[in-house]
Write an enzyme that holds these catalytic residues in place. Structure first.
Site, PDB file in Angstrom:
ATOM      1  N   ASP A 148       0.840  -1.207   0.000  1.00 13.13           N
ATOM      2  CA  ASP A 148       0.000   0.000   0.000  1.00 13.13           C
ATOM      3  C   ASP A 148       0.876   1.259   0.000  1.00 13.13           C
ATOM      4  O   ASP A 148       0.361   2.378  -0.030  1.00 13.13           O
ATOM      5  CB  ASP A 148      -1.018  -0.010   1.142  1.00 13.13           C
ATOM      6  N   SER A 149       2.213   1.060  -0.033  1.00 15.28           N
ATOM      7  CA  SER A 149       3.121   2.182  -0.307  1.00 15.28           C
ATOM      8  C   SER A 149       2.824   2.748  -1.694  1.00 15.28           C
ATOM      9  O   SER A 149       3.312   3.833  -2.038  1.00 15.28           O
ATOM     10  CB  SER A 149       4.581   1.737  -0.217  1.00 15.28           C
ATOM     11  N   ASP A 173      -0.988  -6.146   0.007  1.00 18.22           N
ATOM     12  CA  ASP A 173      -1.377  -5.503   1.273  1.00 18.22           C
ATOM     13  C   ASP A 173      -2.887  -5.340   1.370  1.00 18.22           C
ATOM     14  O   ASP A 173      -3.523  -4.855   0.426  1.00 18.22           O
ATOM     15  CB  ASP A 173      -0.763  -4.096   1.348  1.00 18.22           C
ATOM     16  N   LYS A 232      -1.042  -9.391   3.101  1.00 18.98           N
ATOM     17  CA  LYS A 232      -0.235  -8.913   4.230  1.00 18.98           C
ATOM     18  C   LYS A 232      -1.089  -7.975   5.075  1.00 18.98           C
ATOM     19  O   LYS A 232      -1.888  -7.196   4.528  1.00 18.98           O
ATOM     20  CB  LYS A 232       1.035  -8.200   3.750  1.00 18.98           C
ATOM     21  N   GLU A 272      -1.093  -5.476   8.852  1.00 21.85           N
ATOM     22  CA  GLU A 272      -0.291  -4.825   9.882  1.00 21.85           C
ATOM     23  C   GLU A 272      -0.912  -5.022  11.265  1.00 21.85           C
ATOM     24  O   GLU A 272      -2.121  -4.804  11.432  1.00 21.85           O
ATOM     25  CB  GLU A 272      -0.172  -3.324   9.586  1.00 21.85           C
ATOM     26  N   GLU A 294       9.524  -3.924  10.439  1.00 25.17           N
ATOM     27  CA  GLU A 294       9.931  -2.628   9.901  1.00 25.17           C
ATOM     28  C   GLU A 294      10.533  -1.731  10.980  1.00 25.17           C
ATOM     29  O   GLU A 294       9.920  -1.500  12.031  1.00 25.17           O
ATOM     30  CB  GLU A 294       8.723  -1.943   9.236  1.00 25.17           C
TER      31      GLU A 294
HETATM   32  O1  KIV Z   1       3.559  -1.065   1.621  1.00 22.25           O
HETATM   33  C1  KIV Z   1       4.745  -1.443   1.591  1.00 22.25           C
HETATM   34  O2  KIV Z   1       5.497  -1.194   0.639  1.00 22.25           O
HETATM   35  C2  KIV Z   1       5.250  -2.192   2.735  1.00 22.25           C
HETATM   36  C3  KIV Z   1       6.728  -2.362   2.826  1.00 22.25           C
HETATM   37  C4  KIV Z   1       7.321  -1.133   3.369  1.00 22.25           C
HETATM   38  C5  KIV Z   1       7.091  -3.554   3.595  1.00 22.25           C
HETATM   39  O3  KIV Z   1       4.504  -2.604   3.560  1.00 22.25           O
END
Ligand code: KIV
Length: 272
Positions: A52-53, A91, A121, A123, A190
């Site tokens: 989600d970056s 994500d 993924k 968090e 992280e």
């Molecule tokens: O969203 C992302 O790119 C991430 C990485 C920083 C691990 O979660």
């Protein structure tokens, strides 16, 4: 040069576990589109994360919070089409799994059904336990994410290194054990002290993938735009730049503008 492309078999969660068992480090990088995903898959990347970056590097948001489930699905569909070998992890965006576990499993099912991804993924630790259990019980593999979890940036109030005091380090360690016990196949750590990363990676059997978690963990992940030097404004200590694409792309764009303005492009050979 290319030594890691020999192994053509699709990477699975089981193969990641075997890599940890034999001490082979795991490479992981983000991607958000077909063309870039295709290049890094051919290079031999083990895991491709549709992170989600994307909200930061693709959409220009200052945090990952505005990213929607529909947007993640759009990015993930493009990446999935390109990838033949890497494990594709997507994500779950902010707001798609924290509310309740029923919504969480519906979000994860949409990602798996509509993108063809291999895993999701999420968090957090004990706070999202119910959602993790429900998604796993639907047969969907989960990679956890602990330490500096960007979806909680408003709670942290800073991007500083996490888990520097004993209480937070203890919680991280117990959350990591919990995620492993529940059945997660791996965890991203992280921005935490390297010694804590080492302790988690030693105590857990599943792979720990670090981003700013030191060199003792089982693999590393970076955001593609950061490691390629496209995004030059962001330079935390943990980032190693493998290219300076900002200069390359800007130089090419300036050259093209010059050629168009001067009438040098197109020439006769480039015309019909
Ligand atoms: O969203 C992302 O790119 C991430 C990485 C920083 C691990 O979660």
């Amino acid at each position: 040069m290319s030594t890691y492309t020999e192994e053509k078999r699709k990477v699975t969660t089981q193969r990641l576990l075997e890599m940890k068992q034999r001490g082979e480090k795991i490479s992981m990088l983000t991607a958000y589109d077909y063309s870039m995903a295709s290049i890094i898959d051919r290079a031999g990347m083990d895991v491709i994360l549709v992170g989600d970056s994307a909200g930061n590097v693709m959409a220009g948001h200052t945090t990952t919070l505005p990213v929607t489930l529909d947007q993640m699905i759009w990015y993930a569909q493009a990446v999935r089409k390109a990838v033949k070998r890497a494990l594709v992890v997507v994500d779950l965006p902010f707001g798609s799994y924290q509310g309740n576990s029923k919504e969480a499993v519906c979000s994860a099912i949409r990602i798996m059904k509509e993108t063809g991804a291999d895993a999701v993924k999420m968090e957090g630790g004990r706070e999202i336990r119910e959602s993790v259990e429900r998604i796993l019980s639907a047969g969907i593999p989960i990679m956890g994410h602990l330490g500096l979890t960007p979806q909680s940036i408003n709670k942290f109030g800073t991007y500083a290194v996490r888990a520097q005091d004993k209480a937070e380090a203890d919680k991280l360690l117990s959350d990591a054990h919990l995620l492993e016990d529940l059945g997660c196949f791996g965890i991203v750590l992280e921005k935490i002290p390297a010694q804590l990363g080492k302790q988690v990676a030693t105590e857990l059997a599943i792979p720990l993938i670090g981003i700013g978690a030191g060199g003792y963990v089982d693999g590393q992940v970076l955001v593609m735009h950061d490691m390629l030097g496209i995004n030059t404004a962001f330079s935390p200590r943990f980032l190693r730049r493998y290219a300076n694409l900002y200069e390359v792309i800007r130089g090419a764009a300036e050259h093209y503008i010059q050629d168009v303005k001067s009438g040098d492009f197109p020439n006769e050979k480039e015309s019909y």
